[in-house]
Enzyme design. Sequence first.
Site: not given
Length: 654
Positions: A18, A21, A126, A129, A143, A146, A296, A299
């Site tokens: 995405h 990256h 987690c 992670c 977490c 997440h 953020k 999807k």
Amino acid sequence: MNRFFVTTPIFYVNAKPHLGHAFTTILADAQSRFHTLMGDESYFLTGTDEHGDKIAKASEAAGQSPKEYADQISGLFRDLAPVVGAKPNQFIRTTDPDHIKTVQKVLQKVYESGDIYFGEYGGHYCFGCERFYTEKELVDGMCPDHKTKPEYIAEKNYFFRMSKYQGWLIDHINEHPEFIRPARYRNEVLSLLESGALEDLCISRPKSRLTWGIELPFDPDFVCYVWFDALLNYVSALNYPRGDKFKKFWPAANHIVAKDILKPHAVFWPTMLKAAGLQPYQSLNVHGYWLVRDTKMSKSLGNVVEPKRMVDTYGASAFRYFLLREMAFGSDASFTEEALVGRLNADLANDLGNLFNRALAMTHKYFDGKVPSPAEEFQEDAELKHLGLEAMQGFQENFAEFRTARGLESLWELVRALNKYIDQTAPWTLYKNKQMARLGTVMYVVLEHMRKVAVHLWPVMPEASVKMLEQLGMPFDLDKIVLPKEPEVWGVLESGVAVAATSNLFPRVELPEPTPPAAKEAPALEAKKSKADKAPKEPQAPAGPLENIEFTDFQKLDLRVGTVVSAEKHPDADKLLVVKVALGEAEPRQVVAGLADRFSPEDLVGKQVVVVANLAPRKLRGVQSQGMILVAKDAEVTRLLTAAGAVDDGGKVA
């Protein structure tokens, strides 16, 4: 020769590439190219991280083996680099046999030194992670990344004595301020270390729970924790411990990571290196998140930005420029397509593109398309050269410390100054007054600075940089470019060299049309459209001519072709622009035009327009206007009325 080794994190193959990256890849590529221009031997590494719980689960959900799944997603990351114009020297995978051997070699070495021990541990794990969290690290029992409640797991595992190196790491960070950049993340790591919260690191997973990983060389019932495996790619890629690449490029390593993986790179990795008897890396460079409309990427929200679509729509050069210009080093940045288009039109089309269009056109008009010979320099030339020197030095200093946004802003001070210099020196007036020696100096100063700008932009947008240099009659030759000397060097562009007639590298762009309505809405829309098509339409009479005039009336009009040298919004009227047009007179003519609803000021600069030159002067909302700019328009489109080809400023329409 200095060496420069730059890495992206190796990307985890649990999802497709995405925007984040793409940015990290582009930033690493830009840094590698920059250091190459600075005279360093550069090596750029990227790749994929392919072991662990998440990959095992993702592959199971996809109905594939972990290796089949990893092969597929890793291929997408390998394909990302050429899409965004990046050229890594190496693409590594943690499933590569050589990497696996290196991981096992380091594990065995650290185990034999006594820094790996067997013990029992219970902790909050987690799976997102793939790590244990302490009670202090959880946020309201969740977490922190997440926002899910970890599972409490108690099991026997192998541990790395990471806490043993806490004092050493604190001292090293304090003694080397560049070790973690920017300072906010260095302070964050120091705060963690100085709180005494550093514990030993669990570095194994029992095969009874996970088999997709690298087997421990000293216990076949366990596989290696994914982070202890993945981080070692930075030395396995260099053929540690005896490879020539390792001898050359370690420890000249400069890692680029997003802030979510700060702790593994700033704490796990240097302590692992210390335990293995290796020098730490040179710098860890931490960037923020790319948000989409300040949210953020997710999807589930449907706001994931696909790099390929952006490149296909706007081009790699423009996409790279936007990302490197928009994100302040270390901070989050918000991506919207509107912001991308706005930045491209303002910086590339209006500033840089307009500069190249104007300068090349004037070189052809005044010097038959050849770089002129400069004569005596005036004070304004010296001032521009001094500004250019500072702008280029600012670019280099900021870029070297990964502050690409600041570096590009510094360079754009020169780009904007060059456009202003053209307006102030008025080449069209010098030409009219036959001041050819002065005109030659002005145009040479502009063209030579354009060459310097193009050279500095090679790390940012290599394809466009090469084309800009070619348009200036200079084929790109990496061996002949010495960037550190560029601020002071002068006269590289040779007089008499032919330049391109035009430059259309950075045309203005528009936002794509909105996505068509969803398929479920299509039948209703089609029915509505069909009904509208069948309805009788009111015939519209064509617009007829106005009252006839005599030829002598037409002869009273003095229509002239001129070049717009500046335009700005009227201070007291939203629909008016204050435009200055070069009509071959001593000074550009000021015209107040009602064009602001169809054109931005930047749209007009450099364009040739037709002006009613003998219209009686009048004030429009307090601003003097000496003419009228002609346009052709219908209900939807307004176009400037202009000549079919270039015409000398002041040319009469007859």
